[in-house]
Design a protein around this motif. Structure first.
Motif, PDB file in Angstrom:
ATOM      1  N   HIS A 169       0.421   2.420  13.463  1.00 25.41           N
ATOM      2  CA  HIS A 169       0.280   3.126  12.184  1.00 25.41           C
ATOM      3  C   HIS A 169       1.240   4.313  12.087  1.00 25.41           C
ATOM      4  O   HIS A 169       1.275   4.976  11.050  1.00 25.41           O
ATOM      5  CB  HIS A 169      -1.167   3.559  11.929  1.00 25.41           C
ATOM      6  CG  HIS A 169      -1.853   4.231  13.073  1.00 25.41           C
ATOM      7  ND1 HIS A 169      -2.987   3.733  13.665  1.00 25.41           N
ATOM      8  CD2 HIS A 169      -1.582   5.382  13.735  1.00 25.41           C
ATOM      9  CE1 HIS A 169      -3.392   4.548  14.624  1.00 25.41           C
ATOM     10  NE2 HIS A 169      -2.551   5.560  14.681  1.00 25.41           N
ATOM     11  N   GLU A 172       6.378   3.067   9.789  1.00 24.79           N
ATOM     12  CA  GLU A 172       6.250   2.846   8.352  1.00 24.79           C
ATOM     13  C   GLU A 172       6.740   1.453   7.962  1.00 24.79           C
ATOM     14  O   GLU A 172       7.473   0.800   8.714  1.00 24.79           O
ATOM     15  CB  GLU A 172       7.012   3.934   7.593  1.00 24.79           C
ATOM     16  CG  GLU A 172       6.451   5.335   7.850  1.00 24.79           C
ATOM     17  CD  GLU A 172       7.115   6.398   7.009  1.00 24.79           C
ATOM     18  OE1 GLU A 172       7.178   6.227   5.774  1.00 24.79           O
ATOM     19  OE2 GLU A 172       7.593   7.396   7.583  1.00 24.79           O
ATOM     20  N   ASP A 173       6.345   1.012   6.775  1.00 22.03           N
ATOM     21  CA  ASP A 173       6.666  -0.340   6.333  1.00 22.03           C
ATOM     22  C   ASP A 173       8.166  -0.617   6.366  1.00 22.03           C
ATOM     23  O   ASP A 173       8.594  -1.717   6.752  1.00 22.03           O
ATOM     24  CB  ASP A 173       6.137  -0.575   4.917  1.00 22.03           C
ATOM     25  CG  ASP A 173       4.629  -0.765   4.876  1.00 22.03           C
ATOM     26  OD1 ASP A 173       3.985  -0.717   5.953  1.00 22.03           O
ATOM     27  OD2 ASP A 173       4.083  -0.945   3.770  1.00 22.03           O
ATOM     28  N   TRP A 178       5.746  -5.209  11.591  1.00 25.34           N
ATOM     29  CA  TRP A 178       5.396  -6.588  11.952  1.00 25.34           C
ATOM     30  C   TRP A 178       6.525  -7.259  12.716  1.00 25.34           C
ATOM     31  O   TRP A 178       6.278  -8.007  13.665  1.00 25.34           O
ATOM     32  CB  TRP A 178       5.039  -7.360  10.683  1.00 25.34           C
ATOM     33  CG  TRP A 178       3.862  -6.755   9.982  1.00 25.34           C
ATOM     34  CD1 TRP A 178       2.540  -6.900  10.300  1.00 25.34           C
ATOM     35  CD2 TRP A 178       3.910  -5.848   8.875  1.00 25.34           C
ATOM     36  NE1 TRP A 178       1.761  -6.155   9.446  1.00 25.34           N
ATOM     37  CE2 TRP A 178       2.568  -5.504   8.562  1.00 25.34           C
ATOM     38  CE3 TRP A 178       4.947  -5.324   8.108  1.00 25.34           C
ATOM     39  CZ2 TRP A 178       2.247  -4.642   7.511  1.00 25.34           C
ATOM     40  CZ3 TRP A 178       4.629  -4.457   7.063  1.00 25.34           C
ATOM     41  CH2 TRP A 178       3.297  -4.124   6.774  1.00 25.34           C
ATOM     42  N   HIS A 198      -5.542  -0.135  15.014  1.00 21.84           N
ATOM     43  CA  HIS A 198      -4.732   0.386  13.909  1.00 21.84           C
ATOM     44  C   HIS A 198      -5.614   1.139  12.928  1.00 21.84           C
ATOM     45  O   HIS A 198      -6.698   0.675  12.561  1.00 21.84           O
ATOM     46  CB  HIS A 198      -4.043  -0.779  13.196  1.00 21.84           C
ATOM     47  CG  HIS A 198      -2.900  -0.393  12.334  1.00 21.84           C
ATOM     48  ND1 HIS A 198      -3.049   0.365  11.175  1.00 21.84           N
ATOM     49  CD2 HIS A 198      -1.574  -0.654  12.440  1.00 21.84           C
ATOM     50  CE1 HIS A 198      -1.865   0.537  10.626  1.00 21.84           C
ATOM     51  NE2 HIS A 198      -0.949  -0.060  11.371  1.00 21.84           N
ATOM     52  N   THR A 200      -7.095   2.596   9.466  1.00 18.19           N
ATOM     53  CA  THR A 200      -7.270   2.023   8.133  1.00 18.19           C
ATOM     54  C   THR A 200      -8.045   2.992   7.259  1.00 18.19           C
ATOM     55  O   THR A 200      -8.834   3.803   7.755  1.00 18.19           O
ATOM     56  CB  THR A 200      -8.021   0.683   8.195  1.00 18.19           C
ATOM     57  OG1 THR A 200      -8.080   0.108   6.890  1.00 18.19           O
ATOM     58  CG2 THR A 200      -9.449   0.871   8.711  1.00 18.19           C
ATOM     59  N   ASP A 202      -9.691   1.473   4.694  1.00 21.37           N
ATOM     60  CA  ASP A 202     -10.535   0.500   4.004  1.00 21.37           C
ATOM     61  C   ASP A 202     -11.971   0.983   3.791  1.00 21.37           C
ATOM     62  O   ASP A 202     -12.530   0.783   2.696  1.00 21.37           O
ATOM     63  CB  ASP A 202     -10.551  -0.833   4.756  1.00 21.37           C
ATOM     64  CG  ASP A 202      -9.308  -1.670   4.478  1.00 21.37           C
ATOM     65  OD1 ASP A 202      -8.434  -1.210   3.712  1.00 21.37           O
ATOM     66  OD2 ASP A 202      -9.200  -2.778   5.053  1.00 21.37           O
ATOM     67  N   SER A 224       0.656   5.450   8.653  1.00 17.46           N
ATOM     68  CA  SER A 224       0.534   4.431   7.618  1.00 17.46           C
ATOM     69  C   SER A 224      -0.727   3.608   7.858  1.00 17.46           C
ATOM     70  O   SER A 224      -0.688   2.571   8.532  1.00 17.46           O
ATOM     71  CB  SER A 224       1.765   3.515   7.621  1.00 17.46           C
ATOM     72  OG  SER A 224       2.944   4.236   7.354  1.00 17.46           O
ATOM     73  N   ARG A 226      -3.458   0.870   7.276  1.00 17.43           N
ATOM     74  CA  ARG A 226      -3.240  -0.442   6.671  1.00 17.43           C
ATOM     75  C   ARG A 226      -4.555  -1.172   6.460  1.00 17.43           C
ATOM     76  O   ARG A 226      -5.544  -0.930   7.133  1.00 17.43           O
ATOM     77  CB  ARG A 226      -2.272  -1.269   7.534  1.00 17.43           C
ATOM     78  CG  ARG A 226      -0.880  -0.648   7.576  1.00 17.43           C
ATOM     79  CD  ARG A 226       0.167  -1.521   8.231  1.00 17.43           C
ATOM     80  NE  ARG A 226       1.493  -0.977   7.957  1.00 17.43           N
ATOM     81  CZ  ARG A 226       2.177  -0.187   8.800  1.00 17.43           C
ATOM     82  NH1 ARG A 226       1.666   0.116   9.977  1.00 17.43           N
ATOM     83  NH2 ARG A 226       3.361   0.288   8.467  1.00 17.43           N
ATOM     84  N   SER A 227      -4.514  -2.094   5.516  1.00 18.54           N
ATOM     85  CA  SER A 227      -5.691  -2.885   5.159  1.00 18.54           C
ATOM     86  C   SER A 227      -5.931  -3.976   6.194  1.00 18.54           C
ATOM     87  O   SER A 227      -5.079  -4.261   7.055  1.00 18.54           O
ATOM     88  CB  SER A 227      -5.479  -3.534   3.791  1.00 18.54           C
ATOM     89  OG  SER A 227      -4.441  -4.503   3.883  1.00 18.54           O
ATOM     90  N   GLU A 230      -3.214  -6.530   6.068  1.00 16.96           N
ATOM     91  CA  GLU A 230      -1.970  -6.072   6.691  1.00 16.96           C
ATOM     92  C   GLU A 230      -2.073  -6.056   8.215  1.00 16.96           C
ATOM     93  O   GLU A 230      -1.134  -6.438   8.918  1.00 16.96           O
ATOM     94  CB  GLU A 230      -1.608  -4.685   6.170  1.00 16.96           C
ATOM     95  CG  GLU A 230      -1.186  -4.675   4.712  1.00 16.96           C
ATOM     96  CD  GLU A 230      -1.046  -3.273   4.160  1.00 16.96           C
ATOM     97  OE1 GLU A 230      -0.070  -3.028   3.434  1.00 16.96           O
ATOM     98  OE2 GLU A 230      -1.917  -2.411   4.445  1.00 16.96           O
ATOM     99  N   VAL A 231      -3.205  -5.620   8.729  1.00 19.61           N
ATOM    100  CA  VAL A 231      -3.398  -5.629  10.182  1.00 19.61           C
ATOM    101  C   VAL A 231      -3.429  -7.060  10.703  1.00 19.61           C
ATOM    102  O   VAL A 231      -2.897  -7.352  11.783  1.00 19.61           O
ATOM    103  CB  VAL A 231      -4.684  -4.863  10.561  1.00 19.61           C
ATOM    104  CG1 VAL A 231      -4.995  -5.013  12.049  1.00 19.61           C
ATOM    105  CG2 VAL A 231      -4.548  -3.387  10.202  1.00 19.61           C
TER     106      VAL A 231
END
Length: 274
Positions: A169, A172-173, A178, A198, A200, A202, A224, A226-227, A230-231
């Motif tokens: 996390h 960054e994107d 990934w 990671h 989140t 959520d 960052s 992530r949902s 995404e994880v």
């Protein structure tokens, strides 16, 4: 100790106590003393808007220990590549793994000079096994894979557990987290494992998310969250161990009361490669 004993690959940035670092901030949340005022200030700023951050930090570490214990005892893993090690505290990877299988071999990876200094002094192996520690950043997976300490300490014909606990996390994107994980996992021998947790947002309410996003703008490196979807992408093509991708405190958690998902604010999973 055998190959890899006391290995230290320096060459990273000089220690800057005026800039907070995730490893030292994490140490502060865990109640450690190896941190600077900048780390404490950053940690307190996050805790002000999310009071459960210390719980989240503790649950992440507990997940790591449970996962290492499971892989050592049940899966027979004897090699661990821990990227984003953080500052040594009680029950580090080698403490857990070598406490079960003294011949276990561990490579620790971090990019904070303070972490490496402490690792050199504290992360000592059993006589039967080995530990090594290198200065590298997860954003440069090839450097990690090519490092002599990594190649010499770990046997790349046998399964390796790749640990990415509370580290991705901070990628960054636009840095393609990934792709980084895919590169690392793709280099592992068949029968290896990916252990990942990671952050989140959520389970958080909209007000808390807004406050966290606001404070995140002033943090370097930014995190960052992530949902679940995404994880889940980190585990594409891998065989998830039970119970799959779950809130971090629920991955084979101990019996009894546990924090809620909104308090732990993280996903965790372990998956088999090939």
């Amino acid at each position: 100790m055998s190959i890899g004993e006391g290995t230290d690959r320096r060459g990273g940035p000089d220690l800057d106590p005026t800039r907070p670092h995730p490893a030292r901030r994490y140490n502060y949340w865990l109640g450690g003393k190896d941190n600077f005022q900048a780390d404490r200030d950053a940690g307190d700023a996050i805790a002000k808007v999310f009071p459960h951050i210390r719980t989240a930090a503790r649950e992440n570490r507990a997940f790591m220990q449970r996962a290492v214990r499971h892989l050592t005892r049940e899966a027979g893993v004897r090699q661990f590549l821990d990227i984003g090690t953080g500052l040594p505290t009680a029950d580090n990877v080698h403490d857990v793994a070598q406490g079960i299988a003294p011949e276990s071999r561990i490579v620790y990876v971090d990019n904070d000079p303070l972490v490496l200094s402490h690792a050199r002094a504290l992360l000592t192996s059993s006589d039967e096994g080995a530990t090594a520690y290198i200065d590298a950043d997860v954003r440069d997976p090839q450097k990690i894979l090519d490092d002599p300490a990594v190649r010499e300490t770990l046997d790349w014909t046998r399964p390796i557990a790749l640990q990415l606990v509370a580290i991705m996390h901070f990628v960054e994107d636009h840095e393609d987290p990934w792709g980084i994980v895919n590169r690392l996992v793709g280099a592992l021998p068949t029968g290896s494992y990916l252990m990942l947790s990671h952050a989140t947002f959520d389970p958080l309410d909209a007000e808390t998310i807004a406050k966290m996003n606001a404070i995140n703008e002033g943090i370097k490196p930014r995190f960052s969250p992530r949902s679940l979807a995404e994880v889940s992408r980190f585990f594409t093509g891998l065989e998830l161990l039970e119970p799959g991708i779950v809130s971090v405190q629920d991955w084979r958690g101990e019996p009894g009361p546990r924090p809620t998902a909104a308090e732990a604010t993280g996903y965790a999973a372990v998956a088999r490669v090939g």
